[in-house]
Every structure is written in structure tokens, then in C-alpha cells.
Design a protein around this motif. Structure first.
Motif, PDB file in Angstrom:
ATOM      1  N   GLU A 221      23.265  60.584  32.652  1.00  0.00           N
ATOM      2  CA  GLU A 221      22.906  59.396  33.426  1.00  0.00           C
ATOM      3  C   GLU A 221      24.121  58.799  34.123  1.00  0.00           C
ATOM      4  N   SER A 222      25.280  58.868  33.471  1.00  0.00           N
ATOM      5  CA  SER A 222      26.492  58.278  34.040  1.00  0.00           C
ATOM      6  C   SER A 222      27.029  59.098  35.204  1.00  0.00           C
ATOM      7  N   ILE A 223      27.165  60.409  35.006  1.00  0.00           N
ATOM      8  CA  ILE A 223      27.762  61.233  36.059  1.00  0.00           C
ATOM      9  C   ILE A 223      26.845  61.368  37.264  1.00  0.00           C
ATOM     10  N   ASN A 224      25.551  61.385  37.048  1.00  0.00           N
ATOM     11  CA  ASN A 224      24.630  61.535  38.172  1.00  0.00           C
ATOM     12  C   ASN A 224      24.595  60.300  39.060  1.00  0.00           C
ATOM     13  N   ARG A 225      25.068  59.162  38.548  1.00  0.00           N
ATOM     14  CA  ARG A 225      25.133  57.944  39.361  1.00  0.00           C
ATOM     15  C   ARG A 225      26.388  57.902  40.224  1.00  0.00           C
ATOM     16  N   LEU A 226      27.393  58.717  39.899  1.00  0.00           N
ATOM     17  CA  LEU A 226      28.678  58.623  40.593  1.00  0.00           C
ATOM     18  C   LEU A 226      28.692  59.431  41.890  1.00  0.00           C
ATOM     19  N   PRO A 227      29.370  58.926  42.908  1.00  0.00           N
ATOM     20  CA  PRO A 227      29.484  59.647  44.186  1.00  0.00           C
ATOM     21  C   PRO A 227      30.650  60.625  44.181  1.00  0.00           C
ATOM     22  N   THR A 228      30.564  61.683  43.383  1.00  0.00           N
ATOM     23  CA  THR A 228      31.651  62.654  43.304  1.00  0.00           C
ATOM     24  C   THR A 228      31.738  63.482  44.583  1.00  0.00           C
ATOM     25  N   PHE A 229      32.935  63.972  44.887  1.00  0.00           N
ATOM     26  CA  PHE A 229      33.116  64.798  46.080  1.00  0.00           C
ATOM     27  C   PHE A 229      32.442  66.152  45.889  1.00  0.00           C
ATOM     28  N   ARG A 230      31.711  66.564  46.901  1.00  0.00           N
ATOM     29  CA  ARG A 230      31.058  67.872  46.877  1.00  0.00           C
ATOM     30  C   ARG A 230      30.700  68.249  48.300  1.00  0.00           C
ATOM     31  N   GLU A 231      30.532  69.526  48.506  1.00  0.00           N
ATOM     32  CA  GLU A 231      30.036  69.992  49.798  1.00  0.00           C
ATOM     33  C   GLU A 231      28.530  69.766  49.873  1.00  0.00           C
ATOM     34  N   ASP A 232      27.992  69.691  51.090  1.00  0.00           N
ATOM     35  CA  ASP A 232      26.592  69.308  51.276  1.00  0.00           C
ATOM     36  C   ASP A 232      25.627  70.246  50.576  1.00  0.00           C
ATOM     37  N   PHE A 233      26.001  71.525  50.453  1.00  0.00           N
ATOM     38  CA  PHE A 233      25.071  72.473  49.859  1.00  0.00           C
ATOM     39  C   PHE A 233      25.143  72.503  48.335  1.00  0.00           C
ATOM     40  N   ILE A 234      26.047  71.692  47.750  1.00  0.00           N
ATOM     41  CA  ILE A 234      26.164  71.621  46.303  1.00  0.00           C
ATOM     42  C   ILE A 234      25.198  70.551  45.784  1.00  0.00           C
ATOM     43  N   PRO A 235      24.339  70.863  44.811  1.00  0.00           N
ATOM     44  CA  PRO A 235      23.410  69.864  44.274  1.00  0.00           C
ATOM     45  C   PRO A 235      24.142  68.645  43.731  1.00  0.00           C
ATOM     46  N   ASP A 236      23.565  67.479  43.936  1.00  0.00           N
ATOM     47  CA  ASP A 236      24.193  66.223  43.529  1.00  0.00           C
ATOM     48  C   ASP A 236      23.793  65.852  42.096  1.00  0.00           C
ATOM     49  N   VAL A 237      23.831  66.815  41.204  1.00  0.00           N
ATOM     50  CA  VAL A 237      23.497  66.599  39.797  1.00  0.00           C
ATOM     51  C   VAL A 237      24.491  67.377  38.941  1.00  0.00           C
ATOM     52  N   PRO A 239      25.690  70.089  36.245  1.00  0.00           N
ATOM     53  CA  PRO A 239      27.150  70.113  36.317  1.00  0.00           C
ATOM     54  C   PRO A 239      27.698  70.420  37.711  1.00  0.00           C
ATOM     55  N   ASP A 240      26.793  70.748  38.653  1.00  0.00           N
ATOM     56  CA  ASP A 240      27.230  71.215  39.971  1.00  0.00           C
ATOM     57  C   ASP A 240      28.103  70.203  40.705  1.00  0.00           C
ATOM     58  N   LYS A 241      27.764  68.917  40.605  1.00  0.00           N
ATOM     59  CA  LYS A 241      28.460  67.920  41.406  1.00  0.00           C
ATOM     60  C   LYS A 241      29.919  67.761  40.994  1.00  0.00           C
ATOM     61  N   LEU A 242      30.278  68.164  39.757  1.00  0.00           N
ATOM     62  CA  LEU A 242      31.680  68.111  39.347  1.00  0.00           C
ATOM     63  C   LEU A 242      32.396  69.421  39.603  1.00  0.00           C
ATOM     64  N   GLU A 243      31.694  70.536  39.504  1.00  0.00           N
ATOM     65  CA  GLU A 243      32.343  71.837  39.669  1.00  0.00           C
ATOM     66  C   GLU A 243      32.587  72.137  41.143  1.00  0.00           C
ATOM     67  N   GLY A 244      31.593  71.887  41.982  1.00  0.00           N
ATOM     68  CA  GLY A 244      31.755  72.001  43.421  1.00  0.00           C
ATOM     69  C   GLY A 244      32.462  73.253  43.879  1.00  0.00           C
ATOM     70  N   TYR A 245      33.537  73.064  44.629  1.00  0.00           N
ATOM     71  CA  TYR A 245      34.253  74.190  45.222  1.00  0.00           C
ATOM     72  C   TYR A 245      35.039  74.997  44.196  1.00  0.00           C
ATOM     73  N   LEU A 246      35.058  74.557  42.946  1.00  0.00           N
ATOM     74  CA  LEU A 246      35.782  75.291  41.912  1.00  0.00           C
ATOM     75  C   LEU A 246      34.947  76.405  41.311  1.00  0.00           C
ATOM     76  N   LYS A 247      33.756  76.654  41.838  1.00  0.00           N
ATOM     77  CA  LYS A 247      32.833  77.575  41.194  1.00  0.00           C
ATOM     78  C   LYS A 247      33.397  78.986  41.043  1.00  0.00           C
ATOM     79  N   MET A 248      34.189  79.458  41.986  1.00  0.00           N
ATOM     80  CA  MET A 248      34.719  80.812  41.835  1.00  0.00           C
ATOM     81  C   MET A 248      35.684  80.885  40.658  1.00  0.00           C
ATOM     82  N   ARG A 249      36.483  79.850  40.484  1.00  0.00           N
ATOM     83  CA  ARG A 249      37.381  79.845  39.326  1.00  0.00           C
ATOM     84  C   ARG A 249      36.567  79.727  38.043  1.00  0.00           C
TER      85      ARG A 249
END
Length: 344
Positions: A221-237, A239-249
Motif C-alpha cells: 500500500e505504501s510503495i504503490n502510492r509513491l510516484p517512483t521514477f519509471r518508464e511509461d511502459f513499466i507498470p506502476d505497481v 515490484p515493477d515500479k521500483l525495479e524499472g530500468y534495472l530489470k536486466m541486472r
């Protein structure tokens, strides 16, 4: 490596532990056989997705998360602190105050101090004369303007452990959140985010024999409320919204986390859930007899003990039921305990 370099002794494990052969093999296997993009329809990509899911399950069990999707993988704890702090800095509003402590690692101080440019007001939680963070001293610092308390679980400077469950109780009472740095606590004791009752917890896996990366547990509930940086095609939920562009690593290294709940002394210190008839109703605790203190549930109804050995170390396994235990369930407990066998 430890055997090859004998008699050299690694005393700098607080800065980063030597990784076990099983972890190195897992990472090498991924890089040499399935270093591919995630989310594809072909076999290798599906294997990568499945591997990351298993790693997420492993870490979720390691910290006793409610669900695996509360776990995100990234570069290290510092990167997660920075990402989450930037998002929190955009949500201060009428709660501009952030409590930080002098006993924390610089990573859990400087990142929050940087929010002063965004209007944050930093409130300092000072250690007492014994050099400890006393939750009672925190009480006078908390107001209806407190947005978050950021503190360590165990100080990297002094080794003192903070009663973070008490900190959470006090912070939540005024509507604030709790952010925990567990980097220096994780190698030595069990992490249980449900007992801690925190809202965010970060850790660097390379301190606990994993690859050079980190993970974060965030209350959904806490992380899903935050406006974390992500690319538009990354889901805003999560764990995706925190991993974002780091997915390959994440794909490269998260396989190394698969060993956490089954191939380490840390397993002996953590809590696993035993499910009988589909009910979450009891705890296993694996505790080395020469380390730590047994931590039993309050007012247990039924307890069983078993002493055995594992990889040359004497272990005591404690089973404690937290609910009323019918005779037929006691029989199942006895059957489980009598059939326990740990492979050497």
C-alpha cells in the motif's frame, strides 16, 4: 575461495562477504546460458522469468513478507534508499518532517538530508549516553507533521540493535511511516517485516553471501502510492515500479538469491511458515545452539523440540503452535518432528 586462500582470513565481511560457490555457479549459469531479455515467448526468456520469480519467493521467505511481489531487486540498499526518498520527497505536503539518526550509515542520512531542497525539515534522533537509539527518546520528536522515521536495525558503527517494533508503534501512532536499513543486521539475526511492522526495508545482498546487488521490501500500500521514477511502459505497481530500468541486472544476478532459504546458516536463524490443512498456524525456528537466544511465541499452546546436526553443527529445532491445537493436529506435529532429517 576461502580454502584456496588459506591461511588468509577475511575480516572485512561487513563491507562485503565472500560469495559461496553455489551463488557463483548460479550467476555463471545464467550469464553463459540464458542471458536474454525477459518477457519473451521463447524458452530461455521464460526460464529467466521463472528464475526471478523463484528468487523473489526466496527473499520473501527470508524476510517473512506477506507476498513475493513486495520484494524488488536492484543495485544495492543505497540505490533503493535514494529512489524511495526521492518519491517520498514529492509527497511531503503537510508532513515535511523526516526523523534521521546519528547512528545510521551515511547512506541512510545523506539521502534524506538531500530532501531539504524539496522542503523537508530534518529532525535528529540522538543516541543516549550508552550510545543506543532509545525509542522513548523518539516520542518527543514525533508530531502530526512527521512524514517518516528513517533508522537502522543494527548500527554499522557500534553494533547496537534498535527496537524497531517499538519505533514502528510510535511512528504509526502519529500517522508517520518507518523506513529501515537492515544491511548490518541481516547477517546476524532473523528479519521479520511483519514483526518489525515497518513500511520499507532495504538490504544489500552482497553482505549476506548473495551477488553484488540489493533488495527492498516495501509494504504494498505504501510503495504503490509513491510516484517512483519509471518508464511509461513499466507498470506502476510493486515490484515493477521500483525495479524499472534495472530489470536486466535483476535477471543477471537474482538467481543468486535462490539459495537464501535453504543453503545457509541464515536459514537456521529465520522463521519459516508451516502450513497444515491450508492454515498458517505455526512457526519453525532453526537456531544454532551456540548462537543467539531462542525466541518463543507468546503463550504457546504446544511446543516440540528436536536436536540434530547439520553440516557438522549441532542444531536445536523448536516447533511452537500459536493457536489452539486439537489432538489430531498434535499428532501431525509429532509426525513431522519425528520425520525431520537434515542432509549433511
Amino acid at each position: 575461495m576461502l580454502e584456496r586462500d588459506a591461511p588468509f582470513v577475511f575480516f572485512d565481511n561487513a563491507a562485503g562477504a565472500q560469495i559461496p560457490a553455489t551463488v557463483l555457479e548460479a550467476v555463471t549459469d545464467h550469464l553463459s546460458t540464458r542471458n536474454v531479455q525477459r518477457g519473451g515467448p521463447y524458452r530461455h526468456s521464460r526460464e529467466v522469468d521463472a528464475m526471478i520469480a523463484r528468487a523473489r519467493d526466496s527473499v520473501a521467505a527470508f524476510v517473512n513478507a506477506r507476498t513475493a511481489d513486495e520484494i524488488a531487486f536492484g543495485l544495492n540498499a543505497t540505490s533503493f534508499i535514494r529512489s524511495i526518498s526521492l518519491a517520498i520527497g514529492q509527497t511531503l505536503g503537510s508532513r515535511p518532517e523526516i526523523v534521521v539518526s546519528e547512528l545510521d550509515h551515511e547512506a541512510n542520512i545523506a539521502t534524506w538530508l538531500a530532501l531539504e531542497r524539496a522542503g523537508a525539515r530534518i529532525v535528529w534522533w540522538r543516541p543516549d549516553r550508552a550510545g543506543r537509539l532509545n525509542p522513548a527518546d523518539l516520542q518527543s520528536l514525533l508530531t502530526d507533521r512527521t512524514r517518516l522515521v528513517a533508522c537502522t536495525v543494527a548500527s554499522n558503527a557500534t553494533g547496537t540493535i534498535v527496537d524497531v517494533t517499538d519505533v514502528a508503534r510510535r511512528a504509526h501512532a502519529v500517522g508517520a511511516e518507518l523506513f529501515l536499513d537492515a544491511v548490518h543486521y541481516a547477517p546476524h539475526a532473523s528479519i521479520d517485516v511483519q514483526v518489525f511492522d515497518c513500511d520499507y526495508l532495504v538490504c544489500s545482498g552482497y553482505k549476506i553471501f548473495a551477488p553484488h546487488m540489493g533488495f527492498a521490501w516495501c509494504r504494498r500500500e505504501s510503495i504503490n502510492r509513491l510516484p517512483t521514477f519509471r518508464e511509461d511502459f513499466i507498470p506502476d505497481v510493486t515490484p515493477d515500479k521500483l525495479e524499472g530500468y534495472l530489470k536486466m541486472r535483476v535477471a543477471e544476478y537474482s538467481k543468486g538469491f535462490n539459495w537464501l532459504p535453504k543453503d545457509s546458516h541464515l536459514q537456521w536463524l529465520k522463521k519459516d511458515i508451516v502450513t497444515i490443512d491450508g492454515r498458517k498456524w505455526a512457526d519453525w525456528r532453526y537456531v544454532p545452539m551456540l548462537k543467539g537466544t531462542k525466541d518463543y511465541s507468546s503463550s504457546p499452546v504446544y511446543t516440540r523440540f528436536l536436536t540434530t546436526s547439520y553440516k557438522g553443527q549441532l542444531l536445536e529445532i523448536t516447533f511452537t503452535s500459536n493457536l489452539n491445537t486439537a489432538p489430531e493436529l498434535k499428532q501431525k506435529i509429532d509426525h513431522i518432528m519425528d520425520s525431520v532429517h537434515l542432509e549433511e
